[in-house]
Scaffold this motif. Structure first.
Motif, short mmCIF file in Angstrom:
data_model
loop_
_atom_site.label_atom_id
_atom_site.label_comp_id
_atom_site.label_asym_id
_atom_site.label_seq_id
_atom_site.Cartn_x
_atom_site.Cartn_y
_atom_site.Cartn_z
N GLY A 64 0.85 -1.19 0.00
CA GLY A 64 0.00 0.00 0.00
C GLY A 64 0.88 1.23 0.00
N HIS A 65 0.26 2.38 -0.09
CA HIS A 65 0.98 3.65 -0.05
C HIS A 65 0.29 4.56 0.96
N LEU A 66 1.07 5.12 1.86
CA LEU A 66 0.55 6.00 2.89
C LEU A 66 1.17 7.38 2.76
N VAL A 67 0.35 8.40 2.99
CA VAL A 67 0.84 9.78 3.10
C VAL A 67 0.60 10.21 4.54
N ILE A 68 1.69 10.55 5.22
CA ILE A 68 1.64 10.95 6.63
C ILE A 68 2.04 12.40 6.73
N ALA A 69 1.18 13.23 7.29
CA ALA A 69 1.51 14.63 7.55
C ALA A 69 1.87 14.76 9.03
N ALA A 70 2.95 15.47 9.32
CA ALA A 70 3.39 15.57 10.71
C ALA A 70 4.21 16.83 10.93
N PHE B 29 7.85 -0.45 11.01
CA PHE B 29 6.80 -0.74 10.04
C PHE B 29 7.37 -1.41 8.80
N ARG B 30 8.53 -0.96 8.36
CA ARG B 30 9.13 -1.52 7.15
C ARG B 30 9.53 -2.99 7.33
N VAL B 31 9.81 -3.39 8.55
CA VAL B 31 10.17 -4.78 8.81
C VAL B 31 8.98 -5.69 8.50
N GLY C 225 -2.59 1.30 6.89
CA GLY C 225 -2.62 2.49 7.75
C GLY C 225 -2.74 2.12 9.21
N LEU C 226 -3.56 1.13 9.52
CA LEU C 226 -3.71 0.69 10.91
C LEU C 226 -2.39 0.13 11.44
N ALA C 227 -1.65 -0.57 10.58
CA ALA C 227 -0.36 -1.12 11.00
C ALA C 227 0.64 -0.01 11.31
N PHE C 228 0.63 1.04 10.48
CA PHE C 228 1.56 2.16 10.74
C PHE C 228 1.15 2.88 12.02
N ALA C 229 -0.15 3.09 12.23
CA ALA C 229 -0.63 3.74 13.45
C ALA C 229 -0.21 2.93 14.68
#
Length: 303
Positions: free
Chosen positions: A92-98, A114-116, A282-286
């Protein structure tokens, strides 16, 4: 319209050179393969085979058409693999604003973890101020955002507090106030401050608190990121009031960090645009971010 089974039968025949071997490759009967080949030939509008003594011989057009069929079937297999990977939360592709301070600290550790588990997923982390973050949320240009608590609901986001923060004061080593564990804000009245640009939520919190206790601050320099603020404090240009997460960036040989009285507090929050629920990636990154926040709590940096 060509059927996938017809194309698979044609490909197997062209690769293996006979109906019997094609049938074995497809786990199908020879009559079925013959019917599939005849059906495909009728649809393409040109001869795929010459019949010689009950045997099929591919025409030159068949060899040319086979090249396209091979590419098409490879594309279908790739499509199936992509669908399976998405279903399993692998790509997937995620865009994260921070906010920049988070991009320089716990988000880097979250991305590494997350990359692992999701090596095929791609992540774009956009370093933005709060105003641009709100625009990205409002326009649904990001999947997730991380910033300090604010009225994000008005901009079309669901917010979830992750941790409670208390501002720290950074002093160059050897500063006269360096022996104090907690520094009363009025004691900073005559200091030169290294600060974030006006409009930063942290800057607004600090300015409001200083106005409340009637302390005028003299700004030596304004910078866009806390990373740069820390570097100037290390160089002895002034003092700074910073997010506690910035403690991960400081060189303790050159800077000391102190709590303030009264405390200046806020929460780190996660924002998700309305009508754009997180998928499995997205849930995995969160979840990876939450793990890093818990590490900050264990280290006593946030609560």
């Amino acid at each position: 319209m060509f059927k996938t089974r017809e194309l698979e039968a044609f490909d197997a025949y062209m690769r293996l050179g006979g109906v019997k071997m094609a049938a074995e490759d497809l786990a199908a009967s020879q009559p079925l393969v013959s019917r599939l080949l005849a059906s495909l030939e009728e649809k393409v509008g040109f001869a795929l085979f010459r019949r010689k003594r009950n045997r099929l011989a591919p025409t030159p057009e068949a060899f040319r058409f086979h090249q396209t069929v091979v590419r098409h079937l490879a594309g279908l297999r790739g499509l199936e693999q992509e669908a399976l990977a998405i279903a399993n939360g692998e790509v997937g592709h995620l865009v994260i604003a921070a906010q920049p301070i988070f991009c320089d600290t716990f988000l880097l550790d979250a991305l590494r973890a997350f990359r692992v588990t999701h090596p095929q997923a791609t992540v774009q982390i956009v370093d933005v101020g709060m105003a641009e973050m709100l625009r990205m949320i409002s326009e649904q240009r990001c999947d997730l955002a991380f910033g300090i608590t604010l009225n994000a609901e008005a901009f079309g986001a669901e917010s979830r507090p992750l941790a409670h923060c208390e501002a720290h004061c950074l002093l160059p080593k050897g500063h006269a106030l360096g022996e104090l564990d907690e520094i009363p804000l009025p004691r900073l009245r005559k200091e030169w401050f290294i600060d974030l640009a006006q409009g930063s939520p942290l800057r607004q919190r600090v300015d409001h608190m200083m106005d409340t206790i009637n302390v005028h601050r003299t700004i030596a320099a304004e910078l866009r990121t806390l990373h740069s603020v820390v570097r100037l404090v290390e160089r002895g240009v002034g003092v700074a009031i910073v997010d506690p997460v910035a403690n991960q960036l400081i060189d303790l040989e050159r800077v000391s960090s102190h709590r303030l009285i009264p405390a200046i507090t806020w929460d780190i929050a996660q924002f998700v645009p309305h009508d754009r629920p997180l998928g499995s990636v997205g849930l995995a990154f969160a979840a990876a971010v939450e793990t890093e926040i818990n590490n900050l709590k264990d280290a006593g940096i946030v609560t």
